[in-house]
Design a protein around this motif. Structure first.
Motif, PDB file in Angstrom:
ATOM      1  N   THR A  69       0.840  -1.203   0.000  1.00 22.12           N
ATOM      2  CA  THR A  69       0.000   0.000   0.000  1.00 22.12           C
ATOM      3  C   THR A  69       0.875   1.254   0.000  1.00 22.12           C
ATOM      4  N   MET A  70       2.000   1.212   0.718  1.00 20.77           N
ATOM      5  CA  MET A  70       2.919   2.349   0.717  1.00 20.77           C
ATOM      6  C   MET A  70       3.509   2.559  -0.683  1.00 20.77           C
ATOM      7  N   ILE A  71       3.887   1.470  -1.354  1.00 20.65           N
ATOM      8  CA  ILE A  71       4.400   1.579  -2.725  1.00 20.65           C
ATOM      9  C   ILE A  71       3.333   2.211  -3.626  1.00 20.65           C
ATOM     10  N   TYR A  72       2.101   1.756  -3.470  1.00 16.24           N
ATOM     11  CA  TYR A  72       0.993   2.335  -4.234  1.00 16.24           C
ATOM     12  C   TYR A  72       0.897   3.843  -3.974  1.00 16.24           C
ATOM     13  N   GLY A  73       0.978   4.239  -2.706  1.00 16.45           N
ATOM     14  CA  GLY A  73       0.928   5.662  -2.363  1.00 16.45           C
ATOM     15  C   GLY A  73       2.081   6.443  -2.967  1.00 16.45           C
ATOM     16  N   LEU A  74       3.272   5.848  -2.987  1.00 18.40           N
ATOM     17  CA  LEU A  74       4.431   6.508  -3.595  1.00 18.40           C
ATOM     18  C   LEU A  74       4.216   6.713  -5.098  1.00 18.40           C
ATOM     19  N   ARG A  76       1.358   6.840  -6.681  1.00 14.91           N
ATOM     20  CA  ARG A  76       0.232   7.758  -6.886  1.00 14.91           C
ATOM     21  C   ARG A  76       0.476   9.143  -6.285  1.00 14.91           C
ATOM     22  N   HIS A  77       1.624   9.337  -5.643  1.00 17.05           N
ATOM     23  CA  HIS A  77       1.970  10.623  -5.023  1.00 17.05           C
ATOM     24  C   HIS A  77       0.923  11.032  -3.981  1.00 17.05           C
ATOM     25  N   ASP A  78       0.561  10.084  -3.120  1.00 17.99           N
ATOM     26  CA  ASP A  78      -0.473  10.313  -2.110  1.00 17.99           C
ATOM     27  C   ASP A  78       0.176  10.392  -0.730  1.00 17.99           C
ATOM     28  N   ALA A  79       0.344  11.610  -0.244  1.00 13.68           N
ATOM     29  CA  ALA A  79       1.030  11.843   1.031  1.00 13.68           C
ATOM     30  C   ALA A  79       0.328  11.164   2.200  1.00 13.68           C
ATOM     31  N   ILE A  80      -0.988  11.102   2.189  1.00 12.65           N
ATOM     32  CA  ILE A  80      -1.737  10.499   3.293  1.00 12.65           C
ATOM     33  C   ILE A  80      -1.415   9.011   3.401  1.00 12.65           C
ATOM     34  N   ILE A  81      -1.444   8.309   2.285  1.00  8.50           N
ATOM     35  CA  ILE A  81      -1.125   6.875   2.298  1.00  8.50           C
ATOM     36  C   ILE A  81       0.328   6.663   2.715  1.00  8.50           C
ATOM     37  N   ILE A  82       1.239   7.441   2.144  1.00  8.50           N
ATOM     38  CA  ILE A  82       2.666   7.278   2.449  1.00  8.50           C
ATOM     39  C   ILE A  82       2.922   7.464   3.941  1.00  8.50           C
ATOM     40  N   LEU A  83       2.458   8.562   4.502  1.00 13.92           N
ATOM     41  CA  LEU A  83       2.704   8.844   5.926  1.00 13.92           C
ATOM     42  C   LEU A  83       2.071   7.784   6.821  1.00 13.92           C
ATOM     43  N   GLY A  84       0.861   7.391   6.518  1.00 16.38           N
ATOM     44  CA  GLY A  84       0.180   6.377   7.329  1.00 16.38           C
ATOM     45  C   GLY A  84       0.893   5.043   7.296  1.00 16.38           C
ATOM     46  N   GLN A  85       1.361   4.644   6.132  1.00 13.28           N
ATOM     47  CA  GLN A  85       1.989   3.336   6.014  1.00 13.28           C
ATOM     48  C   GLN A  85       3.415   3.311   6.543  1.00 13.28           C
ATOM     49  N   VAL A  86       4.138   4.404   6.429  1.00 12.24           N
ATOM     50  CA  VAL A  86       5.499   4.427   6.994  1.00 12.24           C
ATOM     51  C   VAL A  86       5.437   4.191   8.493  1.00 12.24           C
ATOM     52  N   LEU A  87       4.610   4.933   9.189  1.00 10.89           N
ATOM     53  CA  LEU A  87       4.487   4.781  10.641  1.00 10.89           C
ATOM     54  C   LEU A  87       3.955   3.393  11.001  1.00 10.89           C
ATOM     55  N   SER A  88       2.924   2.959  10.311  1.00  8.91           N
ATOM     56  CA  SER A  88       2.339   1.653  10.613  1.00  8.91           C
ATOM     57  C   SER A  88       3.350   0.528  10.431  1.00  8.91           C
ATOM     58  N   ASN A  89       4.101   0.557   9.334  1.00  2.00           N
ATOM     59  CA  ASN A  89       5.069  -0.514   9.086  1.00  2.00           C
ATOM     60  C   ASN A  89       6.176  -0.533  10.136  1.00  2.00           C
TER      61      ASN A  89
END
Length: 114
Positions: A69-74, A76-89
């Motif tokens: 999901t983080m790769i998908y966010g990267l 798609r340039h989606d800051a919300i997904i990236i930030l959420g998944q970095v912390l979660s992982n």
């Protein structure tokens, strides 16, 4: 032009699920399916144990689905997904480190680490 609400919803859903569908959307769907699958694993293991447990496979599915999901966010340039998944992982990995540490020390793991 006036559209009825059901028509507007249909146009929106078509655009989201058909009009914008590409390989990355398919990748994102697989990622979310893996991520959601962790709850199915947790539920099955809890039913088997007769109590609430979190098996190690839950954390591996969390990392795999969350990482995808983080790769998908990267992509798609989606800051919300990236930030959420970095912390979660980071949290998922830390849980696996704690489980491994407890097992090496002979204490087993916390109740429910499966």
């Amino acid at each position: 032009m006036f559209y009825s609400l059901p028509h507007d919803i249909g146009v929106y859903l078509y655009d989201v699920f058909v009009g914008r569908f590409d390989a990355w959307v398919a990748f994102g769907i697989v990622a979310q399916t893996l991520f959601a699958g962790r709850f199915l694993v947790q539920w099955i293991e809890s039913e088997r144990a007769g109590r609430s447990v979190i098996p190690v496979s839950f954390w591996f599915l969390s990392i795999l689905g969350g990482g995808m999901t983080m790769i998908y966010g990267l992509v798609r340039h989606d800051a919300i997904i990236i930030l959420g998944q970095v912390l979660s992982n980071l949290i998922y990995v830390r849980n696996l480190v704690l489980i491994a540490k407890n097992r090496r020390s002979g204490r087993g793991g916390p109740a429910g680490d499966g």
